[in-house]
Structures are given as C-alpha cells and as structure tokens.
Design an enzyme around this catalytic site. Structure first.
Site, PDB file in Angstrom:
ATOM      1  N   GLY A 431     -34.282  -4.746 -20.241  1.00 31.60           N
ATOM      2  CA  GLY A 431     -35.500  -4.693 -20.225  1.00 31.60           C
ATOM      3  C   GLY A 431     -36.443  -6.132 -20.649  1.00 31.60           C
ATOM      4  O   GLY A 431     -35.947  -6.850 -21.125  1.00 31.60           O
ATOM      5  N   GLY A 436     -40.845 -10.056 -24.746  1.00 29.53           N
ATOM      6  CA  GLY A 436     -39.548 -10.547 -24.846  1.00 29.53           C
ATOM      7  C   GLY A 436     -38.649  -9.887 -23.956  1.00 29.53           C
ATOM      8  O   GLY A 436     -39.025  -9.219 -22.965  1.00 29.53           O
ATOM      9  N   THR A 437     -37.422 -10.320 -23.999  1.00 34.64           N
ATOM     10  CA  THR A 437     -36.425  -9.788 -23.071  1.00 34.64           C
ATOM     11  C   THR A 437     -35.320  -9.211 -23.804  1.00 34.64           C
ATOM     12  O   THR A 437     -34.808  -9.507 -25.284  1.00 34.64           O
ATOM     13  CB  THR A 437     -35.618 -10.930 -22.313  1.00 34.64           C
ATOM     14  OG1 THR A 437     -36.680 -11.796 -21.807  1.00 34.64           O
ATOM     15  CG2 THR A 437     -34.813 -10.548 -21.268  1.00 34.64           C
ATOM     16  N   ASP A 549     -47.885  -1.193 -32.007  1.00 35.50           N
ATOM     17  CA  ASP A 549     -47.495  -1.168 -30.552  1.00 35.50           C
ATOM     18  C   ASP A 549     -47.068   0.045 -30.099  1.00 35.50           C
ATOM     19  O   ASP A 549     -45.941   0.072 -29.070  1.00 35.50           O
ATOM     20  CB  ASP A 549     -46.640  -2.323 -30.292  1.00 35.50           C
ATOM     21  CG  ASP A 549     -46.941  -2.689 -28.703  1.00 35.50           C
ATOM     22  OD1 ASP A 549     -47.676  -2.382 -28.029  1.00 35.50           O
ATOM     23  OD2 ASP A 549     -46.003  -3.550 -28.308  1.00 35.50           O
TER      24      ASP A 549
END
Ligand SMILES: *[C@@H]1O[C@H](CO)[C@@H](O)[C@H](O)[C@H]1NC(C)=O
Ligand SMILES: *[C@@H]1O[C@H](CO)[C@@H](O)[C@H](O)[C@H]1NC(C)=O
Ligand SMILES: *[C@@H]1O[C@H](CO)[C@@H](O)[C@H](O)[C@H]1NC(C)=O
Ligand SMILES: *[C@@H]1O[C@H](CO)[C@@H](O)[C@H](O)[C@H]1NC(C)=O
Ligand SMILES: *[C@@H]1O[C@H](CO)[C@@H](O)[C@H](O)[C@H]1NC(C)=O
Ligand SMILES: *[C@@H]1O[C@H](CO)[C@@H](O)[C@H](O)[C@H]1NC(C)=O
Ligand SMILES: *[C@@H]1O[C@H](CO)[C@@H](O)[C@H](O)[C@H]1NC(C)=O
Ligand SMILES: *[C@@H]1O[C@H](CO)[C@@H](O)[C@H](O)[C@H]1NC(C)=O
Ligand SMILES: *[C@@H]1O[C@H](CO)[C@@H](O)[C@H](O)[C@H]1NC(C)=O
Ligand SMILES: *[C@@H]1O[C@H](CO)[C@@H](O)[C@H](O)[C@H]1NC(C)=O
Ligand SMILES: *[C@@H]1O[C@H](CO)[C@@H](O)[C@H](O)[C@H]1NC(C)=O
Length: 749
Positions: A431, A436-437, A549
């Site tokens: 993802g 970020g990854t 979030d």
C-alpha cells in the site's frame, strides 16, 4: 552489510572509470540517421517516406503502408497512398499522414442557373481521418453543406449553413458563421462524401459569391479570408490529415498472441484511440524512427541548454544526462538542485583529486579504501543521529521502566527489517498512503508483519509520537491493528504492525466484486466496531488517544470482516498542515474536520466527524465514488446531507442496503451520521454515544431481520434505537444495551 558496502564501492569505481572512458565512447557512437530501411527510397519528390511506409516491395511494413511514387507522369515525382489517387504530401513517424483532398463546389450563373457542381468523396481502406487536426468548412453566402460519413460501421451526417446579404458584414480571418461556417469531424471516420447546395441559387449575392464550397481541411492550415467568397474557383484540393497506425489490434493482443509488435530498439508500443491498432514511440530521452532497428537515437541533452538543467557541466548518458561539478566544487550541479558549491580546502575530494595526478592505479586502490572507510564511518554516525533524532533514547528509557512481563513495543534494528522486506523490494509493497509506503515482511521468527515507512517527520511531534508508541503497543484490542514495534535507526521512523489479511474497508466498499458480498448487517457491525474502538481509545487511561486520520483506508478487515483500525496517532509523524493538504489533494471523501481549518487542531470530535464520513461511505457504497466524480467541489458529506434533506436518501444508497435494510433503520443511521457531520465540533455527539447507538441498532437488526412484508412494531423499534431522549431514560432495554457496550469495550483492555 559489508557486502552491501562492497557493492556501493564497486559502483562508485565503475562510475569513475566510466567517466574516463566517456569521451572515447561518445565519439564511437555515431549512428546512421536514415528514416527508411537500408537500400530503400527515402523520398518521393518533396515527400520523405519513413518506414513503415515504403515505395517498393520489402521496403514497407505491409500493404497498408505502400506508397506508389509516380515519376513517369510528374516532375518532381508525386506520392500516392497504396496505389490509389489519394496524393500524400507529408508523413510523420508520430502517426500523421497529410494528404490532398478535393473540395466540393456548387456554382451558378448570374441568372441563377446551375453551372457546375460536384460531390467528392474519400474512402480509406485503412487509417482514419484525424478528428483532432481537421475541420469541416463551408464557404458561401447562400450555402448549405453536409458531410456524410461512415464511422466504424454506422453512418452519420453533419454539416453547417451560412447565409449573408452583403460582403460588408463578413468577418475577415474568422470562420464564424457569416460567409463561412465550420464543424468538427467525428472520431474514427474512414469514409466521407461532401455535398453543397444553395437555397436561392446565389441570387442577390452572386456579385460577390457565385459559388458555395465545402471541404475538410487541416485546421491550422486554414485562415479564412473574405476574398475566398469570390475566387476559390481555381482551388481544387485542400490538405487534410489522417491518423495512421499498425494493424487492427492492441499492443496487448499482439503480445498475447505471441507475436512481436513492430516496435524496435529503444521504443515502446502504445494503442491508438479505440484499440483498433497501435503505434510505436521512442522512449523518453530518445528520438528518431521507432520502427527501425537502432532507429531511436539518444538525444544529446547537453548540446541544447533548453533540454538540460545543469548549472556547470553536463554529461550525456543513454536516454538521459547527468550534471556534475568542476574540481573543487561539490553538489549535484543542477539548477533545480544544490548547484555547485566550492569545497573548503583540505577536504576529502581535494585529496582524491591530488591522487589522480599521482597515478590512476594508485588512485583507484586508495580512493576505494578511503571511500569505503569514510562511508562506513558516516553510516554509523548517521544511524546514531537518526536514533537520537527519532526519540530512540527516550523510548528505550520509557520501555525499560515498564515491567517486562507484558509484551511491549520492540525496537527493531534497521538490518532486521531490511531482511524482512528483502531490502524494501518493490514486490513487497502492499500500500501507498498519503504519507508513507507499507511493505509486507517476514520476520526471522516467521511472523508476517506490515512495515510502514513514513516520508517525512515533524520533529516537534516526536515526544508525543514516542508516547503513543508506548501506549499503543500495550493495547491489545481485537479491533486495533497491533503495533509490534518500531525502528528508529533510519532517517524516518519505521513502524511494525501485525499483518491483516484482507485489505482495507475502502476496497471492500468500492470494489464491485467485493462490495456485493458485504451485507448490510456486516456494514453495520463494522461501523459499530469502529466506533466502539475509537470510544475505547478516546477514554483510554493515561492520555486520550485521538486517531486523527479516521478513513476507510485506515480500517482493515480480516477474513471474517472484523474491523481492525490502524494508524492510531501515526499522523503525528506528519506535520499537520500536510495531513490537510494530502486530504485535499488526494480528492478523498473529505474526512477532515472542517473546524480544523479555523483552529488547526484535531480533537476527539474530529474523529467523530471523520467517522461520520465513513458511516456515509458504508451506506452509499460504490455510489460514493460517482458523487465524487460528478460533484467536484462538494465533498461526500455535503452531498449526503443535501440528499437527506431533500428526502432522496434511497437514490444514493448502496443496492444491498436498500434491499436488506428497513428504511427506518437506515434513516436512523443517516440521522446519526448527520449529527456526526455537524460543522461545530461541540454539537457533535461523543464517539461513545455514537458507538452506543450503533450497537443498539445492531442488536435490533439482529433480532428483527424484517422482511419487506413484515411491518416492525414502531414503538418497540423506537426504544431499541436508543435515541438519548427522555422517553428512554430508565428503559430496561436501553440499560442492558449500555451494559453490553461497556462490556465489549472492557473486553478489549
Ligand atoms: C517541392 O518543393 C519545392 C521547393 O520547396 C516547391 O517549389 C515545389 O512546388 C514542391 N513540389 C511539390 C510537388 O510539392
Ligand atoms: C502515374 O499517374 C498517371 C496519371 O494519374 C497514371 O496514368 C499512371 O498509371 C501512373 N503511373 C504509375 C507508375 O503509377
Ligand atoms: C512535414 O510535417 C512536419 C511536421 O509538421 C514538418 O516539420 C515538415 O517540414 C513537413 N515536411 C514537408 C515536406 O512538408
Ligand atoms: C445562365 O445559364 C442559362 C442556362 O445555361 C442560360 O440560359 C442563361 O443565358 C445564362 N445566363 C447568363 C447571364 O449567362
Ligand atoms: C480580407 O482580407 C483580404 C486579404 O487578407 C483582403 O483582400 C480583403 O479586402 C479583406 N476584406 C475585408 C472585408 O476586409
Ligand atoms: C489570419 O491571417 C491574418 C492576416 O494574414 C492574421 O492577422 C491572422 O492572425 C491570421 N489568423 C490566424 C488564426 O492565423
Ligand atoms: C484485422 O486484420 C486482419 C489482417 O489484416 C484481418 O484478417 C482481420 O479481419 C482484421 N480484423 C478486423 C476486426 O478488422
Ligand atoms: C470502438 O470499438 C468498438 C468495438 O470495436 C466499436 O463498437 C465502437 O463503435 C468504437 N468506438 C469508436 C468511437 O470508434
Ligand atoms: C533522468 O534522470 C533524472 C535524475 O536522475 C530523473 O529524474 C529523470 O526521470 C530521468 N529522465 C528520464 C527520461 O529517464
Ligand atoms: C476487485 O477485487 C477483485 C477480487 O479481489 C480483484 O481481482 C480486482 O482487481 C479488484 N478491482 C479493483 C478495481 O481493485
Ligand atoms: C479474505 O481473503 C481470502 C483469500 O483471498 C478469501 O478467501 C476470503 O473470502 C476473504 N474474506 C473476505 C471477508 O473478504
């Protein structure tokens, strides 16, 4: 690690050697600039003929690309398409073919008798009339013109009319309807016929306009002039543009059949409009004819200052270029980078350049060693720096203070995680989020984990970040993705989570094949679970943990649809304004609390707002994406609220919700969502109230899975709904429900 350093050193050495040899190599790399196959005719009169076109057998790709060059009747010779009478005047390898096409006219004498007229047509066995380059134009003051065409297999007619009384009103240089009218050409046309007629046989306008004309013309070649009304009689042809392409299949189909496409060398295949053929183009940084072996030649960006952004020195590479700095300077040499900065004397680079003079062999050996030693020293120092900067010391202290019997966050080393992810291999990415990854990794003990690598860090938030890492790692709630630990030796902190098998709620809501298997009951349960766990964390012991979030991509699902909320407090890692920006830029559903725009603070009530959006998403399902597309400025919440107000709720609901749920229940959820979405944070319910109401609804739906015929007992329903109204204050059902909620929250701890 040593071997990694060795690789780096080797690469550096190779670069150095490459630099020395570069001059010689570039001189040798002169390649031919022919546009046709070897031994084939490159020109026919004024027209250059690039391959795949050709004039003789073996010189063209297939019969579609045959150009007959007639030198017996014409001097200079003229080119015709595939032996037809269609004259070609220009061919580009980018897929355009310019031809000459006859114009239609319809002329009368002074007394209104027809003098001459025609209806020219064009038939292409291959290729299409370019809809982007051409226009259909008619000229005249008593004129009705049509173009009849065939697009794929169906016919179509279009055209325009122009009438005027006097040449005085004709707009010179604009074809705007007076004396001249124009219209677009449909896409994909391979045949057309032009015809032009008049209403009044040009009586009354004959003096300045005895004829009507119609033609298809390359738009940029046409500039109307009022003089055309009188004297276009001598012109018989106009230039127009065709789109050419190879075959009648897509790149993928050709490949799937195991055949090679026509693209050669440093080029790539791409589909034309409707997949009815393909073309080739040179890769970025190359130019030339992609249909010929070695046809694409490297562009020397260094020769043209417009093509490179080097400050001082530029070196061409295959398909690209690199900038570098002269001796005594360092930096990337790019005008958009660090430029070149003078080095203070005595630095390593100067020492190395002195070494160059002594002897290349000595230099290579010496510099390799010093490079290696220097890098190693720097790396160790860097790791310490990052560890400190990321709050590692603080975290270590914090963790050692706690009793070691309970499992807490572990501090992972950089190597451990590198190994787990096969050095952050592309294939391990599961993802990519706003900040970020996420990689899938396997720890040495066999555990599968998700490793999140952030992009940026806001240093002022580090304390709180560490605090939350500690708190979160101790939370063991079935609806929270467990944080296993983190790694602080890298530039950005890496977070290690348990791996959740079935992806995000977002995918399950918006992917057609997945959405259909998510029932209304499941949706309601996911909502209740999510609200429940948010409530649990908001009221957690030491500090309230605000998620900050909440969105459907942060709610993961396991294989039985258990909601697992992830990324608690992870937004701490990003400066807040960036959370805002990424929310806007990504065009998500507008999860961000509108109050944040004024206060710049995210509170518990911000989570309630975001949760409200998720609730709406669960109800509207796949339709949410449609609103998003059609209602660009408005977000999902506003769209939903207005639909709710106008009583259009059932229009915007996911199919299964409409089918499976009682509208009264849906309305209750919608009302709840509406309260969550209030602009003023203080007017929103607490997440605890929300969780309780959802839990109540869930229990009710579970015990009353009404069919459509089976009317519910409204009174009973109302009290089960648990609106915190007076009526329900001391109700037994309400109390037991509350117990249940508390019980479940308690379970988590
Ligand atoms: C070929 O080019 C020359 C000079 O550019 C021009 O005078 C001539 O008319 C052109 N011939 C044709 C057939 O287009
Ligand atoms: C050249 O053009 C003329 C007139 O259109 C035609 O009669 C002749 O056959 C053509 N020659 C060739 C070789 O195509
Ligand atoms: C063909 O078209 C290209 C691109 O429009 C142009 O650069 C070239 O000069 C043209 N060649 C001829 C012979 O007209
Ligand atoms: C116009 O054409 C008609 C028929 O051809 C003819 O009878 C008439 O004389 C012509 N008028 C003029 C003004 O040329
Ligand atoms: C339009 O322009 C042409 C040449 O550009 C000129 O001869 C003509 O007189 C102009 N007509 C008007 C009405 O301005
Ligand atoms: C058409 O030609 C006139 C004069 O030659 C010029 O002023 C005008 O800009 C041109 N218009 C276009 C669209 O090229
Ligand atoms: C595609 O081209 C092949 C060979 O040129 C032809 O046999 C086939 O009928 C074409 N298919 C279609 C759909 O036009
Ligand atoms: C695109 O291709 C399909 C099938 O080949 C055809 O039905 C459709 O009309 C084409 N559309 C256009 C715009 O050419
Ligand atoms: C050229 O190199 C630069 C920097 O290494 C890179 O950003 C860019 O994408 C490259 N361009 C091409 C066409 O590969
Ligand atoms: C939807 O889910 C199916 C099954 O998991 C998957 O194959 C497909 O790629 C997904 N589609 C999209 C657009 O993500
Ligand atoms: C989760 O994924 C597995 C394997 O892809 C699949 O068999 C199962 O049906 C999925 N469960 C859900 C709830 O999507």
């Amino acid at each position: 690690m040593n071997s990694a350093m060795g690789d780096e050193a080797r690469a550096w050495l190779l670069a150095l050697v490459g630099m020395l040899l570069a001059g010689a190599a570039s001189a040798a790399a002169e390649e031919s600039t022919s546009i046709a196959k070897p031994g084939c005719q490159e020109r026919c009169g004024n027209v250059s003929i690039p391959y795949p076109f050709g004039t003789t057998e073996g010189c063209y790709f297939n019969d579609d690309f045959y150009i007959s060059c007639n030198s017996t009747h014409y001097d200079p010779p003229r080119a015709f398409l595939t032996g037809s009478t269609i004259e070609v005047i220009n061919i580009t390898v980018q897929g355009k073919l310019r031809i000459m096409q006859f114009i239609a006219h319809d002329c009368y004498n002074r007394s209104g008798a027809p003098v001459s007229s025609n209806t020219p047509f064009l038939t292409l066995s291959k290729f299409r009339i370019s809809d982007t380059d051409n226009k259909f134009v008619a000229i005249g003051c008593d004129t009705e013109a049509t173009i009849q065409g065939i697009q794929d297999v169906q016919g179509y007619i279009s055209g325009c009319i122009s009438k005027c009384d006097s040449i005085d009103y004709v707009d010179n240089h604009t074809c705007s309807g007076i004396g001249c009218c124009q219209t677009s050409i449909a896409k994909g046309v391979s045949y057309f016929e032009l015809s032009v007629g008049s209403y009044n046989n040009h009586r009354g306008v004959w003096d300045f306009n005895p004829c009507s004309y119609a033609f298809v013309i390359e738009e940029k070649m046409f500039n109307f002039s009022s003089s055309y009304l009188r004297d276009l009689q001598d012109v018989t042809v106009m230039p127009m543009v065709l789109d050419w392409f190879i075959g009648n299949e897509t790149c993928e189909t050709v490949k799937a059949k195991g055949m090679r496409d026509a693209c050669q060398g440093d080029s790539t295949c791409y589909n034309v409009d409707n997949g009815s053929g393909y073309r080739c183009k040179c890769l970025d940084g190359y130019e030339g004819n992609p249909y010929l072996p070695n046809g694409c030649r490297d562009i020397d960006e260094c020769k043209d200052p417009n093509l490179n952004n080097c400050e001082r020195m530029c070196r061409n590479t295959k398909g690209n270029y690199t900038c570098f700095c002269p001796k005594g300077y360092h930096g990337d040499g790019r005008t958009d980078g660090t430029d070149c900065v003078a080095i203070q004397s005595g630095s390593l680079v100067i020492q190395l350049t002195v070494g160059l003079g002594v002897g290349i062999t000595a230099l290579l050996a010496g510099s390799t060693w010093s490079f290696w030693a220097f890098k190693r020293w720097k790396l160790i120092k860097l790791k310490h720096k990052f560890f400190r900067q990321n709050g590692g010391l603080m975290l270590q202290q914090e963790l050692s203070r706690r009793d070691t019997s309970t499992e807490t966050a572990k501090i992972f080393s950089a190597e451990e995680l590198e190994k787990a992810t096969n050095n952050y291999d592309e294939s391990r990415i599961i993802g990519r989020g706003g900040y970020g990854t996420v990689y899938k990794g396997t720890l040495s003990d066999g555990r599968i984990v998700a490793i999140k690598k952030s992009q940026i860090v806001d240093e002022s938030q580090i304390d709180q970040f560490i605090n939350e890492v500690v708190v979160l790692s101790q939370i063991n709630h079935r609806n929270v993705v467990k944080l296993l630990g983190c790694c602080l030796e890298t530039e950005v902190p890496l977070l290690v989570y348990e791996f959740i098998t079935n992806g995000t709620l977002f995918e399950h809501i918006h992917n057609k094949s997945k959405a259909s298997s998510m029932t209304f009951e499941t949706r309601l349960r996911i909502a209740a679970e999510t609200a429940g766990v948010l409530s649990y964390l908001h009221s957690s012991a030491s500090i309230p943990i605000i998620h900050r979030d909440v969105k459907s991509t942060n709610i993961l699902l396991d294989d039985v649809y258990t909601a697992k909320v992830s990324d608690f407090g992870a937004s701490r890692l990003v400066p807040l304004d960036q959370v805002g920006i990424s929310t806007v830029v990504q065009g998500t559903f507008g999860y961000l609390d509108p109050e944040y725009l004024h206060t710049s603070q995210l509170t518990e009530k911000s989570d309630v707002y975001s949760f409200g959006v998720v609730l709406v998403e669960l109800l509207t399902g796949q339709k949410a994406l449609c609103f998003q597309r059609s209602e660009e400025e408005r977000n999902l919440a506003m769209y939903f609220l207005s639909a709710f107000k106008q009583d259009r709720l059932s229009q915007i609901l996911e199919k299964c919700v409409v089918k499976e749920a009682k509208i009264e229940v849906v309305k209750e959820i919608a009302k709840l969502a509406k309260r969550c979405l209030r602009v003023k944070g203080e007017e929103r319910p607490t997440i605890k109230e929300v969780a309780m109401e959802l839990e109540g609804l869930r229990i009710m739906v579970k015990h009353h899975p009404w069919g459509n015929h089976d009317e519910p007992n409204l009174e009973e329903m109302e009290y089960l709904l648990g609106e915190p109204s007076l009526k329900l204050g001391s109700n037994a059902a309400y109390d037991s429900m509350k117990d249940h909620v508390i019980l479940q929250v308690g379970n988590g701890r």
